[in-house]
Every structure is written in C-alpha cells, then in structure tokens.
Design a protein around this motif. Structure first.
Motif, PDB file in Angstrom:
ATOM      1  N   SER A   1       0.364  -1.644  -0.358  1.00  0.00           N
ATOM      2  CA  SER A   1      -0.030  -0.090   0.093  1.00  0.00           C
ATOM      3  C   SER A   1       1.017   0.932  -0.107  1.00  0.00           C
ATOM      4  CB  SER A   1      -1.124   0.382   1.282  1.00  0.00           C
ATOM      5  OG  SER A   1      -1.791   0.925   1.277  1.00  0.00           O
ATOM      6  N   SER A   2       2.238   1.585   0.801  1.00  0.00           N
ATOM      7  CA  SER A   2       2.792   2.692   1.136  1.00  0.00           C
ATOM      8  C   SER A   2       3.844   2.399  -0.597  1.00  0.00           C
ATOM      9  CB  SER A   2       3.077   2.430   2.265  1.00  0.00           C
ATOM     10  OG  SER A   2       3.802   1.316   2.175  1.00  0.00           O
ATOM     11  N   GLN A   3       4.477   1.757  -0.511  1.00  0.00           N
ATOM     12  CA  GLN A   3       5.211   1.649  -1.554  1.00  0.00           C
ATOM     13  C   GLN A   3       4.656   1.876  -3.176  1.00  0.00           C
ATOM     14  OE1 GLN A   3       8.189  -1.881  -2.182  1.00  0.00           O
ATOM     15  NE2 GLN A   3       7.754  -1.842   0.520  1.00  0.00           N
ATOM     16  N   TRP A   4       3.498   1.911  -2.726  1.00  0.00           N
ATOM     17  CA  TRP A   4       2.365   1.320  -4.645  1.00  0.00           C
ATOM     18  C   TRP A   4       1.896   2.889  -3.892  1.00  0.00           C
ATOM     19  CZ3 TRP A   4       1.339   0.633  -9.332  1.00  0.00           C
ATOM     20  CH2 TRP A   4       0.466   0.457 -10.087  1.00  0.00           C
ATOM     21  N   GLY A   5       2.232   4.335  -3.343  1.00  0.00           N
ATOM     22  CA  GLY A   5       1.517   5.243  -3.251  1.00  0.00           C
ATOM     23  C   GLY A   5       2.740   6.098  -3.268  1.00  0.00           C
ATOM     24  N   GLU A   6       3.673   6.234  -3.219  1.00  0.00           N
ATOM     25  CA  GLU A   6       4.992   6.260  -3.803  1.00  0.00           C
ATOM     26  C   GLU A   6       5.273   6.439  -4.666  1.00  0.00           C
ATOM     27  OE1 GLU A   6       7.804   4.805  -0.594  1.00  0.00           O
ATOM     28  OE2 GLU A   6       7.080   5.310   0.930  1.00  0.00           O
ATOM     29  N   ALA A   7       5.651   5.360  -5.285  1.00  0.00           N
ATOM     30  CA  ALA A   7       5.569   4.733  -6.550  1.00  0.00           C
ATOM     31  C   ALA A   7       4.509   5.741  -7.953  1.00  0.00           C
ATOM     32  CB  ALA A   7       5.806   3.157  -7.453  1.00  0.00           C
ATOM     33  N   LEU A   8       3.253   5.753  -7.849  1.00  0.00           N
ATOM     34  CA  LEU A   8       2.926   6.790  -7.993  1.00  0.00           C
ATOM     35  C   LEU A   8       3.015   7.955  -7.781  1.00  0.00           C
ATOM     36  CD1 LEU A   8      -0.435   4.895  -7.545  1.00  0.00           C
ATOM     37  CD2 LEU A   8      -0.270   5.310  -9.455  1.00  0.00           C
ATOM     38  N   LYS A   9       3.728   8.571  -6.721  1.00  0.00           N
ATOM     39  CA  LYS A   9       3.698   9.943  -7.056  1.00  0.00           C
ATOM     40  C   LYS A   9       5.275   9.805  -7.886  1.00  0.00           C
ATOM     41  CE  LYS A   9       1.990  10.751  -2.444  1.00  0.00           C
ATOM     42  NZ  LYS A   9       2.380  11.103  -1.197  1.00  0.00           N
ATOM     43  N   SER A  10       6.075   9.481  -7.454  1.00  0.00           N
ATOM     44  CA  SER A  10       6.985   9.160  -8.693  1.00  0.00           C
ATOM     45  C   SER A  10       7.697   9.898  -9.975  1.00  0.00           C
ATOM     46  CB  SER A  10       8.534   7.862  -8.703  1.00  0.00           C
ATOM     47  OG  SER A  10       8.687   8.083  -6.750  1.00  0.00           O
ATOM     48  N   ALA A  11       5.623   8.563 -10.832  1.00  0.00           N
ATOM     49  CA  ALA A  11       5.262   8.414 -11.644  1.00  0.00           C
ATOM     50  C   ALA A  11       5.011   9.069 -12.812  1.00  0.00           C
ATOM     51  CB  ALA A  11       4.508   7.125 -12.091  1.00  0.00           C
ATOM     52  N   LEU A  12       4.287  10.039 -11.843  1.00  0.00           N
ATOM     53  CA  LEU A  12       3.747  11.338 -11.823  1.00  0.00           C
ATOM     54  C   LEU A  12       5.095  11.839 -12.060  1.00  0.00           C
ATOM     55  CD1 LEU A  12       1.436  13.374 -12.751  1.00  0.00           C
ATOM     56  CD2 LEU A  12       1.281  13.304  -9.848  1.00  0.00           C
ATOM     57  N   ASP A  13       6.051  12.292 -11.306  1.00  0.00           N
ATOM     58  CA  ASP A  13       7.108  13.487 -11.473  1.00  0.00           C
ATOM     59  C   ASP A  13       7.747  12.729 -12.726  1.00  0.00           C
ATOM     60  OD1 ASP A  13       6.239  14.523  -9.235  1.00  0.00           O
ATOM     61  OD2 ASP A  13       7.675  13.239  -7.774  1.00  0.00           O
ATOM     62  N   VAL A  14       7.825  12.335 -13.411  1.00  0.00           N
ATOM     63  CA  VAL A  14       8.409  12.400 -14.807  1.00  0.00           C
ATOM     64  C   VAL A  14       7.902  11.914 -15.651  1.00  0.00           C
ATOM     65  CG1 VAL A  14      10.549  10.960 -12.980  1.00  0.00           C
ATOM     66  CG2 VAL A  14       8.357   9.493 -14.372  1.00  0.00           C
ATOM     67  N   LEU A  15       6.593  12.471 -15.993  1.00  0.00           N
ATOM     68  CA  LEU A  15       5.600  12.532 -17.118  1.00  0.00           C
ATOM     69  C   LEU A  15       5.575  13.768 -17.754  1.00  0.00           C
ATOM     70  CD1 LEU A  15       2.427  10.488 -16.176  1.00  0.00           C
ATOM     71  CD2 LEU A  15       4.192  10.084 -17.612  1.00  0.00           C
ATOM     72  N   PRO A  16       5.592  13.675 -19.188  1.00  0.00           N
ATOM     73  CA  PRO A  16       5.784  15.358 -19.658  1.00  0.00           C
ATOM     74  C   PRO A  16       5.145  16.338 -19.036  1.00  0.00           C
ATOM     75  CG  PRO A  16       4.776  13.416 -21.224  1.00  0.00           C
ATOM     76  CD  PRO A  16       5.653  12.805 -20.225  1.00  0.00           C
ATOM     77  N   GLU A  17       5.100  17.803 -19.528  1.00  0.00           N
ATOM     78  CA  GLU A  17       4.246  18.484 -18.919  1.00  0.00           C
ATOM     79  C   GLU A  17       3.720  19.508 -19.695  1.00  0.00           C
ATOM     80  OE1 GLU A  17       6.696  20.070 -15.790  1.00  0.00           O
ATOM     81  OE2 GLU A  17       7.210  18.718 -14.259  1.00  0.00           O
ATOM     82  N   TYR A  18       2.689  19.594 -19.515  1.00  0.00           N
ATOM     83  CA  TYR A  18       2.333  20.615 -20.844  1.00  0.00           C
ATOM     84  C   TYR A  18       3.061  22.324 -19.898  1.00  0.00           C
ATOM     85  CZ  TYR A  18      -0.960  18.059 -22.856  1.00  0.00           C
ATOM     86  OH  TYR A  18      -1.414  16.618 -23.668  1.00  0.00           O
ATOM     87  N   LYS A  19       3.050  22.865 -21.247  1.00  0.00           N
ATOM     88  CA  LYS A  19       3.511  24.698 -20.434  1.00  0.00           C
ATOM     89  C   LYS A  19       2.619  25.148 -20.586  1.00  0.00           C
ATOM     90  CE  LYS A  19       7.524  23.008 -20.257  1.00  0.00           C
ATOM     91  NZ  LYS A  19       8.915  22.919 -18.908  1.00  0.00           N
ATOM     92  N   VAL A  20       2.090  25.976 -19.858  1.00  0.00           N
ATOM     93  CA  VAL A  20       0.715  26.835 -19.979  1.00  0.00           C
ATOM     94  C   VAL A  20       1.897  28.337 -19.329  1.00  0.00           C
ATOM     95  CG1 VAL A  20      -0.889  25.177 -18.954  1.00  0.00           C
ATOM     96  CG2 VAL A  20       0.412  26.103 -16.770  1.00  0.00           C
TER      97      VAL A  20
END
Length: 244
Positions: A225-244
């Motif tokens: 449970s805890s490691q899955w939550g951390e893995a999701l946050k890490s994956a979100l950080d490395v996804l490409p970002e939109y410039k606004v």
C-alpha cells in the motif's frame, strides 16, 4: 457494498474478496463473502457474493443444506457433473431466494434484494473456469478476452487490472496485483474494507486448501500500500508536462 475479483491465469484461478458490510455511514461490520466446497481429488468450487447480505447468506445456506442432503439428491452443489451445471444451480438458487424475498403487488421491488455472484473452480474431467451470475439467474463465462470478473464496487480497482494483468503471471504476482486493486478501492470507497479473503486454486489439484485472510496488521499488505503510493508519485514526477 463490497468488492470481489475472480481471475483466471494459465496456472490456475485466484479469488479475492473484502469482508465489509454496511447499513449506513456509521454502521460497518464484517461478514465473510468467499465460500468454498470441495471433494479432495475430485472438485473444488469457490463462490464470492455481493449485494443484499440477507439474500447472499440465504443462498449460501441453501447450497450448504442441499449439498449435505441425500448424496444422490439433485441439485446438490457437490454432485453436479460440470462447472456449467454448478453455475446453473447457483443461478437458480439465487433467483429462488430473490423471488421468495420480494413481496408481491405493484409496490414490489426486487432490486432491494438483488445480489450477484462469482462462482469458479474445477471438476475432474473439466477445465478450471469462472462464471459471473446475475440476479436474474443467468450467467456468463470467463474468456481470454475477459480474463477476470469483478462484482460490487468495481470501478476504482479495475484500471490497474486492465493495465497489468498477464495470463502468464505467477500466483505471487497476481496477488500483488490484486492487493493494489483492492487498496485503490478501499482508499476510494468506505464501503469496501479489510480484512480480505483469498483463495488460490492451482490447476488440476482439486483442493481448496490454499486460503488466507489479510487484515490491517499484515506487513506485506501495508508495504504494498505505502510503496504503491510512493511509486505513483514518482511516476507522476517523470511524466512530460504541458507548458501553460
């Protein structure tokens, strides 16, 4: 509400259910929703239930009672010749209970007594399989295109199953996948909760002995449970970002 998953792998079947029942936001309790019947060396059958608790308990009690009657009596669940016939029996019993509980007349409403069932297993001479049984008594069988069935609160735990399921995965991997699916559901809906009941069935073993219950103190579940939550946050950080 509840959450149950029945999954078919190349090596066997995996069943998992929560145990939470509720009659309002402040009235939670625990009730088993995974049940097994077996004749070692001849058959192993697993049922999981979701819906009206009185309906599902009555259905399971009827199946139990009729299986313990005269050995050659039809329709005992332990003397059906195939899993297809087991599914027909479960469907007929569920329909019978709902019809008995629903009052007659224009104000009758069978929906309040509704329930759905996952039934799976293997009978000697046949292949392991899983069926999804509807309140009307009809049912569908699992396929390669639909390798798992869910009942109850299904929407929160489905995305990870769709993305990560692999028929070749080992039982240990499948349980890890289901833990993530159930953890996502419990964090999104208060009507689903621990403990979780698990039954793992290996092809051609005809035994229901591989069962366990996972509670809030289970160290492996807490780590997932805890490691899955951390893995999701890490994956979100490395996804490409939109410039606004």
């Amino acid at each position: 509400m509840t959450y149950c998953v029945g999954m078919r792998l190349n090596s066997g079947l995996v069943f998992m259910s929560d145990t939470r029942t509720n009659a309002g936001v402040d009235n939670f309790s625990t009730s088993r929703k995974l049940f097994t019947w077996s004749i070692p060396g001849e058959r192993s059958i697993t049922i999981m239930t979701a819906g009206n608790l009185a309906t599902t308990q009555a259905m399971v009690s009827l199946l139990d009672e009729r299986s313990e009657a005269v050995e050659d009596r039809d329709p005992g669940i332990l003397n059906q010749p195939s899993m297809f016939q087991v599914a027909r029996l479960v469907g007929a019993t569920l329909k019978e209970v709902i019809a008995y509980s629903t009052p007659a007349g224009p104000e009758s409403n069978s929906d309040q007594f509704s329930a759905s069932v996952i039934v799976g297993g293997q009978i000697k001479g046949g292949r392991p399989t899983i069926f999804l049984v509807y309140p009307q008594g009809n049912f569908i069988e699992i396929t390669e295109d639909t390798p798992f069935f869910q009942i109850g609160e299904t929407k929160y735990g489905k995305p990870i199953l769709v993305r990560a399921y692999d028929a070749d995965m080992a039982f240990e991997q499948a349980l890890k996948l289901l833990m993530v699916s159930f953890d996502s559901t419990t964090k999104s809906n208060l009507s689903v909760g621990l403990p979780f009941d698990v039954h793992v069935y290996e092809n051609d073993t005809f035994n229901a002995d591989k069962q366990l219950r996972i509670d809030e103190n289970d160290e492996i579940y807490q780590a997932i449970s805890s490691q899955w939550g951390e893995a999701l946050k890490s994956a979100l950080d490395v996804l490409p970002e939109y410039k606004v």
